[in-house]
Design a protein around this motif. Structure first.
Motif, PDB file in Angstrom:
ATOM      1  N   UNK A 136       0.845  -1.204   0.000  1.00 31.18           N
ATOM      2  CA  UNK A 136       0.000   0.000   0.000  1.00 31.18           C
ATOM      3  C   UNK A 136       0.875   1.248   0.000  1.00 31.18           C
ATOM      4  N   UNK A 137       1.969   1.224   0.780  1.00 33.59           N
ATOM      5  CA  UNK A 137       2.873   2.374   0.800  1.00 33.59           C
ATOM      6  C   UNK A 137       3.501   2.575  -0.566  1.00 33.59           C
ATOM      7  N   UNK A 138       3.968   1.474  -1.174  1.00 34.08           N
ATOM      8  CA  UNK A 138       4.583   1.584  -2.496  1.00 34.08           C
ATOM      9  C   UNK A 138       3.570   2.048  -3.531  1.00 34.08           C
ATOM     10  N   UNK A 139       2.375   1.485  -3.428  1.00 33.85           N
ATOM     11  CA  UNK A 139       1.321   1.898  -4.363  1.00 33.85           C
ATOM     12  C   UNK A 139       0.966   3.355  -4.136  1.00 33.85           C
ATOM     13  N   UNK A 140       0.920   3.739  -2.852  1.00 35.60           N
ATOM     14  CA  UNK A 140       0.635   5.150  -2.534  1.00 35.60           C
ATOM     15  C   UNK A 140       1.726   6.057  -3.082  1.00 35.60           C
ATOM     16  N   UNK A 141       2.990   5.648  -2.905  1.00 35.66           N
ATOM     17  CA  UNK A 141       4.100   6.437  -3.431  1.00 35.66           C
ATOM     18  C   UNK A 141       4.029   6.505  -4.947  1.00 35.66           C
ATOM     19  N   UNK A 142       3.752   5.349  -5.580  1.00 35.24           N
ATOM     20  CA  UNK A 142       3.665   5.326  -7.037  1.00 35.24           C
ATOM     21  C   UNK A 142       2.527   6.215  -7.511  1.00 35.24           C
ATOM     22  N   UNK A 143       1.419   6.150  -6.812  1.00 35.19           N
ATOM     23  CA  UNK A 143       0.267   6.986  -7.182  1.00 35.19           C
ATOM     24  C   UNK A 143       0.599   8.462  -6.973  1.00 35.19           C
ATOM     25  N   UNK A 144       1.300   8.734  -5.846  1.00 36.98           N
ATOM     26  CA  UNK A 144       1.714  10.111  -5.566  1.00 36.98           C
ATOM     27  C   UNK A 144       2.655  10.617  -6.654  1.00 36.98           C
ATOM     28  N   UNK A 145       3.594   9.762  -7.070  1.00 37.81           N
ATOM     29  CA  UNK A 145       4.508  10.148  -8.152  1.00 37.81           C
ATOM     30  C   UNK A 145       3.738  10.370  -9.441  1.00 37.81           C
ATOM     31  N   UNK A 150       1.573  14.036 -13.387  1.00 36.62           N
ATOM     32  CA  UNK A 150       0.431  14.645 -14.107  1.00 36.62           C
ATOM     33  C   UNK A 150       0.307  16.119 -13.767  1.00 36.62           C
ATOM     34  N   UNK A 151       0.515  16.412 -12.470  1.00 42.99           N
ATOM     35  CA  UNK A 151       0.438  17.826 -12.068  1.00 42.99           C
ATOM     36  C   UNK A 151       1.560  18.626 -12.744  1.00 42.99           C
ATOM     37  N   UNK A 152       2.759  18.016 -12.763  1.00 41.83           N
ATOM     38  CA  UNK A 152       3.877  18.719 -13.390  1.00 41.83           C
ATOM     39  C   UNK A 152       3.600  18.927 -14.869  1.00 41.83           C
ATOM     40  N   UNK A 153       3.102  17.873 -15.511  1.00 40.34           N
ATOM     41  CA  UNK A 153       2.778  17.992 -16.931  1.00 40.34           C
ATOM     42  C   UNK A 153       1.692  19.031 -17.145  1.00 40.34           C
ATOM     43  N   UNK A 154       0.687  18.994 -16.250  1.00 37.86           N
ATOM     44  CA  UNK A 154      -0.404  19.959 -16.366  1.00 37.86           C
ATOM     45  C   UNK A 154       0.132  21.372 -16.132  1.00 37.86           C
ATOM     46  N   UNK A 155       0.962  21.512 -15.120  1.00 36.39           N
ATOM     47  CA  UNK A 155       1.525  22.841 -14.811  1.00 36.39           C
ATOM     48  C   UNK A 155       2.393  23.309 -15.962  1.00 36.39           C
ATOM     49  N   UNK A 160       3.270  26.702 -20.247  1.00 38.66           N
ATOM     50  CA  UNK A 160       3.628  26.842 -21.653  1.00 38.66           C
ATOM     51  C   UNK A 160       2.542  27.597 -22.407  1.00 38.66           C
ATOM     52  N   UNK A 161       1.317  27.249 -22.142  1.00 36.61           N
ATOM     53  CA  UNK A 161       0.193  27.909 -22.805  1.00 36.61           C
ATOM     54  C   UNK A 161       0.153  29.390 -22.411  1.00 36.61           C
ATOM     55  N   UNK A 162       0.349  29.615 -21.138  1.00 29.54           N
ATOM     56  CA  UNK A 162       0.327  30.992 -20.647  1.00 29.54           C
ATOM     57  C   UNK A 162       1.479  31.780 -21.249  1.00 29.54           C
TER      58      UNK A 162
END
Length: 186
Positions: A136-145, A150-155, A160-162
């Motif tokens: 669960x911790x590894x899955x949580x870490x993987x999900x967090x990563x 996704x957040x980094x890509x979105x940001x 970039x758009x801005x």
């Protein structure tokens, strides 16, 4: 010999009583004929006794001895049977005690096996819980990563758009080149 005299006497008394009974009816036996019959019976019994007396005596004595011997043998066999019965009863008691002992040992062994199984199951359950926590911790870490990516890509996409909205293409190209030269030089 005394028995023969007793038998002859008994026969004589029976015949005399028959004579007396028949005399009261008015019929009587002639005493001479009666006496001849008694003598004839005594002679017959005497001849039989003389000829076969020893055999008869031996037969009854032997039979008595056989009966005594058979009774002794039966008593001995009865004692042997009682001894065997006592031995069998003792063996049965020993078997019952052995069965109780084996049953107690079986129960104790079953409890030890049950305790070992429960202990092993508890260890396995603890291991499974620990593995589940790690997973669960590894899955949580993987999900967090993944969320961070996704957040980094979105940001990055939003920035970039801005930036594209604010900058024109030439200014944008100059900034990229400047960044690349800084990265390469450093």
């Amino acid at each position: 010999m005394q028995r023969i005299y007793g038998i002859v006497t008994a026969c004589a008394l029976v015949l005399i009583s028959c004579q007396i009974a028949s005399a009261s009816d008015g019929h009587s036996l002639p005493w001479g004929d009666f006496l001849l019959r008694v003598i004839n019976a005594a002679i017959f019994v005497g001849i039989i006794w003389y000829a076969a007396g020893k055999l008869i005596k031996k037969f009854f004595t032997g039979r008595r001895e056989e009966i005594v011997q058979e009774m002794d043998d039966l008593a001995r066999r009865k004692q042997e049977a009682e001894a065997r019965l006592a031995e069998v009863e003792r063996q049965i008691a020993d078997v019952e005690a052995e069965c109780a002992k084996l049953l107690d040992e079986g129960r104790a062994q079953a409890e030890r096996i049950r305790d070992a199984i429960v202990s092993d199951a508890e260890k396995q359950a603890a291991h499974i819980v620990e593995q589940a926590k790690k997973g669960a911790e590894q899955e949580g870490k993987a999900e967090l990563e993944a969320i961070r990516e996704r957040m980094a890509e979105t940001i990055v996409a939003e920035v970039e758009k801005s930036l594209l909205d604010r900058l024109d293409a030439t200014t944008h190209q100059k900034l990229i080149d400047k960044s690349l030269t800084k990265v390469v030089l450093q």
